[in-house]
Design an enzyme around this catalytic site. Structure first.
Site: not given
Ligand code: TYD
Length: 334
Positions: A33, A148, A124-126, A205, A274, A151-152
């Site tokens: 690590d 991200y 990852t599923d992403e 978000y 995005g 890259s995966k």
């Molecule tokens: P995250 O934990 O960053 O995982 P991923 O984007 O890999 O799925 O985010 C999970 C979901 O939550 C994603 O739709 C983005 C949203 N999110 C917020 O709304 N606020 C935040 O502060 C974060 C970190 C994520």
């Protein structure tokens, strides 16, 4: 047997190592690590004196460090080491390409050179990108949409190419959004829980209607072990929790689980660039291999909140220094 686990100080890797040491008496583990911001020695404090566990500090991009960790030989390589946070990849994609793609390449070369009998890539599923309807199956095309995820996806394609070209005995798992104890508090669950404990608002978000599938870290670690031991080489296995929730639904569970209210503690902020609306996995292939998730979502989320409440000494030091710098940059951009 000796297994090399990379990124074993991280969230899912540390859970995997703890599981292997507990349930596979014949296996010893070497953990390589790099101890980046997300690699936390506290994650494996409980096993660090186990005679079947050895730690090597080093980067998977460094072939010398990988060779040293492999030492006289290993029977398997399990690669958890990666940059994983989408928002960080939007700010700064370079580290993602470096670690996730080049690091995977270095490990694949080590597998080939040393004739390691099994190589498992944690993905990852992403990589499937935004899924408007239905569930992604393992043979679906990859349509990554963030640096991200791209890259995966690049790493997954290298892994599969090594199987075709060199007959490398590879496996890939593609997990959905994972939650549980010891997750770095930049991801939505630990970020929100630790903010709420501190009576701070949580940043949702955009409209918060994005959908993610939630998988407990213990179920995720068990799935990886299951695939490592029973998977058919050259194959990809989706790992999903079958718990789809919108971010607002998840937020409500966390806010109420922490004794706060949506009215006072939710802040709607500018959307992620995005931002994928939905991920969803078809997990029939892994279920046919004999794995299924065990942790019910409500119970897993409740115990996760309880863990962060009981382990402030684990997360409080993380929400300083580098973390605050990151958030300053994150919100300066929005
Ligand atoms: P995250 O934990 O960053 O995982 P991923 O984007 O890999 O799925 O985010 C999970 C979901 O939550 C994603 O739709 C983005 C949203 N999110 C917020 O709304 N606020 C935040 O502060 C974060 C970190 C994520």
């Amino acid at each position: 047997m000796r297994w090399l686990v990379t990124g074993g100080l991280g969230f899912i890797g540390s859970q995997f190592i703890r599981l292997v040491l507990r349930e596979r008496a014949e296996v010893s583990v070497v953990n390589l690590d790099a101890m980046t911001y997300a690699g936390n020695p506290a994650n494996l404090r409980d096993v660090e004196h186990d005679p079947r566990y050895r730690f090597h500090k080093g980067d998977i991009c460094d072939a010398g460090a990988v060779a040293e960790a492999i030492g006289p030989g290993v029977d398997a390589i399990v690669n958890f080491a990666a940059e994983t946070h989408v928002d960080r990849s939007i700010l700064d994609p370079k580290d993602f390409l470096h670690t996730d793609i080049l690091g995977t390449h270095v490990l694949l070369e080590a597998q080939r050179e040393r004739g390691v009998r099994r190589y498992l890539q944690v993905s990852t599923d992403e990589v499937y990108g935004d899924v408007a309807a239905g569930d992604s199956t393992e043979s679906d095309p990859l349509r990554p949409r963030s640096p991200y995820a791209a890259s995966k996806a690049g790493a997954d394609l290298q892994v599969l190419a090594y199987h075709v070209t060199y007959g490398a005995p590879v496996l890939i798992t593609r997990g959905s959004n994972t939650y549980g104890p010891r997750q770095y508090p930049e991801k939505i669950v630990p970020l929100f829980v630790t903010n709420l404990i501190d009576n701070q608002p949580v940043p949702v978000y955009g409209d918060g209607e994005q959908i993610r599938d939630w998988l407990h870290v213990e179920d995720h670690a068990r799935a990886i072990l299951h695939v490592l031991e029973r998977g058919k080489t050259g194959n990809v296995y989706n790992v999903g929790g079958a718990n789809p929730r919108t971010n607002l639904e998840l937020t409500r569970l966390l806010v109420e689980g922490c004794g706060r209210s949506m009215e006072t503690h939710v802040e709607h902020v500018t959307d992620r660039l995005g931002h994928d609306r939905r991920y969803a996995l078809d997990t029939a292939k892994l279920r046919a291999l004999g794995w299924s998730p065990r942790v019910p979502f409500d119970e897993g989320l409740r115990s996760t909140v309880a863990w962060y409440r009981a382990n402030e000494s684990w997360w409080r030091p993380l929400k300083t220094g580098e973390y605050l710098e990151y958030y300053k940059r994150q919100y300066a951009q929005r």
